[in-house]
Design an enzyme around this catalytic site. Structure first.
Site, PDB file in Angstrom:
ATOM      1  N   TYR A 194     -10.334   5.218 -11.698  1.00 49.51           N
ATOM      2  CA  TYR A 194     -10.073   5.977 -10.461  1.00 49.51           C
ATOM      3  C   TYR A 194      -9.760   7.448 -10.691  1.00 49.51           C
ATOM      4  CZ  TYR A 194      -8.304   1.149  -9.698  1.00 49.51           C
ATOM      5  OH  TYR A 194      -8.124  -0.216  -9.684  1.00 49.51           O
ATOM      6  N   ARG A 247       2.920  -1.546  -6.042  1.00 46.52           N
ATOM      7  CA  ARG A 247       3.039  -0.286  -6.778  1.00 46.52           C
ATOM      8  C   ARG A 247       4.411   0.364  -6.582  1.00 46.52           C
ATOM      9  NH1 ARG A 247      -1.415   2.814  -7.736  1.00 46.52           N
ATOM     10  NH2 ARG A 247      -2.484   1.756  -6.047  1.00 46.52           N
ATOM     11  N   GLY A 278       0.777  -1.235   0.000  1.00 43.74           N
ATOM     12  CA  GLY A 278       0.000   0.000   0.000  1.00 43.74           C
ATOM     13  C   GLY A 278       0.801   1.274   0.000  1.00 43.74           C
ATOM     14  N   CYS A 326     -14.325   2.375 -27.696  1.00 43.94           N
ATOM     15  CA  CYS A 326     -15.628   2.931 -28.049  1.00 43.94           C
ATOM     16  C   CYS A 326     -16.418   3.345 -26.825  1.00 43.94           C
ATOM     17  CB  CYS A 326     -16.401   1.915 -28.854  1.00 43.94           C
ATOM     18  SG  CYS A 326     -15.615   1.622 -30.421  1.00 43.94           S
ATOM     19  N   GLU A 327     -15.901   4.248 -26.063  1.00 40.20           N
ATOM     20  CA  GLU A 327     -16.698   4.895 -25.038  1.00 40.20           C
ATOM     21  C   GLU A 327     -16.048   6.199 -24.616  1.00 40.20           C
ATOM     22  OE1 GLU A 327     -16.537   1.275 -22.381  1.00 40.20           O
ATOM     23  OE2 GLU A 327     -16.373   2.880 -20.896  1.00 40.20           O
TER      24      GLU A 327
END
Ligand code: LLP
Length: 432
Positions: free
Chosen positions: A335, A294, A249, A362-363
Site C-alpha cells: 500500500y 488497527r 476502520g 529477493c525483489e
C-alpha cells in the site's frame, strides 16, 4: 520525530518502548523483533469501551478485530479487558477458543467461509456469525441443521459508501466482494430467508466501511444507511432487529503528517449519527458493536532490525539495508504505507538525510520506506520502525524461507515472549 503512545526517548537518547530501552531489547532477543506494548493495548481497549459507555446509552460491545494482530496472548488480553473479538477465519477462531476466549463474545466474520469453519463456530456456540452472502446462508443452515443447533447471526450489508482511503482497504462501496447488496434487493431477500429459517436466529446487521478512515462522514453515512435499512426491514417484515455492528476502520497516525484524533472521537461520531437518524426514522436505538483493529494495536508495536549495510548511489538514492522486510512487514510493498523510522540509539537526534529502507527479500519492491528522514547509521546499528503493531505480524509470510521473528511484550517495564521466533527447523516442520 513522531512518537506514538508509549514510545519515548530515554536519557541516553535511545528509543524506549514502555520505558524499556530498544537497544537492550535487540541485544536480549535479537532482531528482527516485534515489540508490543501491552499497557498501550489495554489502555486502547479501555478507551474504546469508555467511548461506548459515555456516548451511547443503549450499550454495546468492543469486539477487537483480531486480524490486525491475533496471537494467543492478544485474545487473553482482550478477554481480561472484558471485550469481544472479531475473528475472520477458522484459524483466528481456533486461536481464540484455544486461548480460552469466551465463545459468546466472539463475532465470526470472513467471506466464503467453509462448512468446516462454520461447523467450528456453531459447535462452539460463537456469539454471532456474520453471514456474507446467500451461499453462506445456505451452508450455515445445513451445518446448523446437521448439528441440531441454532446459530445467532448478523447479515453483512454493503452500505454503498465510498470512504477516502487506500483502494485495497475500501470495503463499503457498492463494488465490493463483501456483504449483501442493498440496491438490488439482495439484502432484503437475505433478511427474509434468514427469518424464515428455524435454525437461524437473525439478531442484527453488520457493515464495515473501510480501514484507516479519518473523516466523520463515512461513519455518519453508514449509520444512516444501516438504520434506514433496519427501518425498512421493520416495515416489510414486521421484525425490529435490535443489534447493529458498524465494524472498524478508525484511522491512526503513522507519521507527523497524519492527523491524530483521540479514538473516542469515532464512537462519538457514530453515536451522534445514530441518535440523529434513530430520531428522524423513528426507529429504536439498537445495541451497538464496534470492531477496532488497527486503532487498538498499531501504536503498541515497534519493529527492530539490524542494519546490514548501506548502498549509496550518487544522485540516485541511498539504501539502508536491514535484516527484515516485506516478510515481516508487507505494508509498504502493498500500500506504500507510511512509517516513521529511526536509528534506535540516535532517536533524540534530528534526522539529517533521506534514505530508502530496503528489506532482504529477493525483489526490488521489498522496501519498508522510501525517501524517509533518518539519522546517520551504519552496519550493526539497530533500526526501529514505529507503529507496526497492526497488520505486520498478522500479514507476515515465509517468503524466501525467512523464519518469522518473535513477538516480545512489554508490560509495566518488564518484558516477556508472547510468540516464539521461528527456527530453520520450524520451516521444515510441515515438509513431507
Ligand atoms: N471489521 C471488519 C469486518 C474488517 O474487515 C476489518 C478490517 C476491521 C473490522 C478492522 O479494521 P481496522 O479497525 O483495523 O481498520 N491489511 C490492511 C487492513 C485491512 C483491513 C481489513 N478489514 C492494512 O494493513 O492496512
Amino acid at each position: 520525530m513522531f512518537l506514538p503512545m508509549g514510545v519515548s526517548v530515554n536519557t541516553q537518547g535511545h528509543l524506549a518502548v514502555g520505558g524499556v530501552d530498544t537497544l537492550q531489547l535487540a541485544r536480549q532477543y535479537g532482531t528482527p523483533l516485534y515489540v508490543m506494548n501491552e499497557d498501550v493495548i489495554r489502555s486502547m481497549l479501555r478507551e474504546f469501551k469508555r467511548s461506548i459507555d459515555e456516548n451511547y446509552e443503549n450499550g454495546g460491545m468492543v469486539a477487537f478485530a483480531s486480524k490486525a494482530c491475533g496471537f494467543s496472548q492478544m485474545f487473553r488480553i482482550a478477554a481480561e479487558e472484558g471485550c469481544g473479538v472479531d475473528v475472520s477465519s477458522g484459524g483466528e477462531l481456533y486461536t481464540a477458543l484455544k486461548a480460552g476466549f469466551p465463545a459468546e463474545r466472539i463475532v465470526m466474520h470472513g467471506s466464503c467461509k467453509t462448512e468446516e469453519e462454520l461447523e467450528l463456530a456453531v459447535e462452539n456456540g460463537v456469539g454471532r456469525i456474520v453471514v456474507n452472502d446467500a451461499y453462506e446462508l445456505r451452508r450455515l443452515t445445513r451445518v446448523a441443521q446437521r448439528l441440531g443447533k441454532t446459530a445467532d447471526i448478523y447479515l453483512r450489508v454493503t452500505p454503498g459508501i465510498d470512504a477516502h482511503t487506500h483502494s485495497a482497504v475500501m470495503t463499503g462501496q457498492i463494488d465490493s466482494k463483501f456483504g449483501f447488496t442493498l440496491e438490488n434487493g439482495d439484502a432484503m431477500q437475505a433478511v427474509k430467508d434468514a427469518l424464515a429459517e428455524p435454525v437461524l436466529s437473525l439478531k442484527g446487521l453488520h457493515c464495515h466501511v473501510a480501514s484507516q478512515v479519518f473523516d466523520e462522514q463515512p461513519f455518519r453515512d453508514a449509520a444512516r444507511v444501516m438504520l434506514t435499512f433496519l427501518r425498512d426491514i421493520r416495515t416489510e417484515t414486521g421484525v425490529t432487529l435490535g443489534e447493529l455492528d458498524v465494524g472498524g476502520g478508525f484511522g491512526v497516525p503513522y507519521t507527523a503528517a497524519d492527523e491524530a484524533k483521540p479514538c473516542t472521537e469515532y464512537m462519538k461520531w457514530t453515536a451522534d449519527a445514530m441518535h440523529d437518524y434513530a430520531a428522524t426514522l423513528d426507529f429504536p436505538l439498537p445495541r451497538i458493536l464496534i470492531e477496532p483493529g488497527r486503532a487498538v494495536v498499531a501504536h503498541a508495536g515497534v519493529t527492530l532490525y539490524t542494519v546490514g549495510g548501506i548502498k549509496d548511489i550518487p544522485n540516485v538514492r541511498k539504501y539502508v539495508c536491514i535484516n527484515g522486510g516485506m516478510c515481516d512487514n508487507p505494508r509498504y510493498a502493498l500500500y506504500e504505507a507510511d512509517y516513521t523510522v529511526c536509528v534506535a540509539d540516535r532517536a533524540g537526534e534530528e534526522p539529517c538525510e533521506r534514505v530508502t529502507v530496503a528489506g532482504r527479500c529477493c525483489e526490488s519492491g521489498d522496501l519498508i520506506q522510501e525517501n524517509t528522514p533518518l539519522q546517520p547509521c551504519d552496519e550493526g546499528d539497530t533500526l526501529a520502525v514505529l507503529c507496526t503493531g497492526a497488520y505486520n505480524y498478522s500479514m507476515s509470510s515465509h517468503y524466501n524461507r525467512y523464519p518469522k521473528p518473535p513477538v516480545v511484550m512489554v508490560r509495566d517495564g518488564e518484558t516477556y515472549v508472547a510468540v516464539k521466533g521461528e527456527t530453520y527447523a520450524d520451516l521444515l516442520s510441515h515438509d513431507c
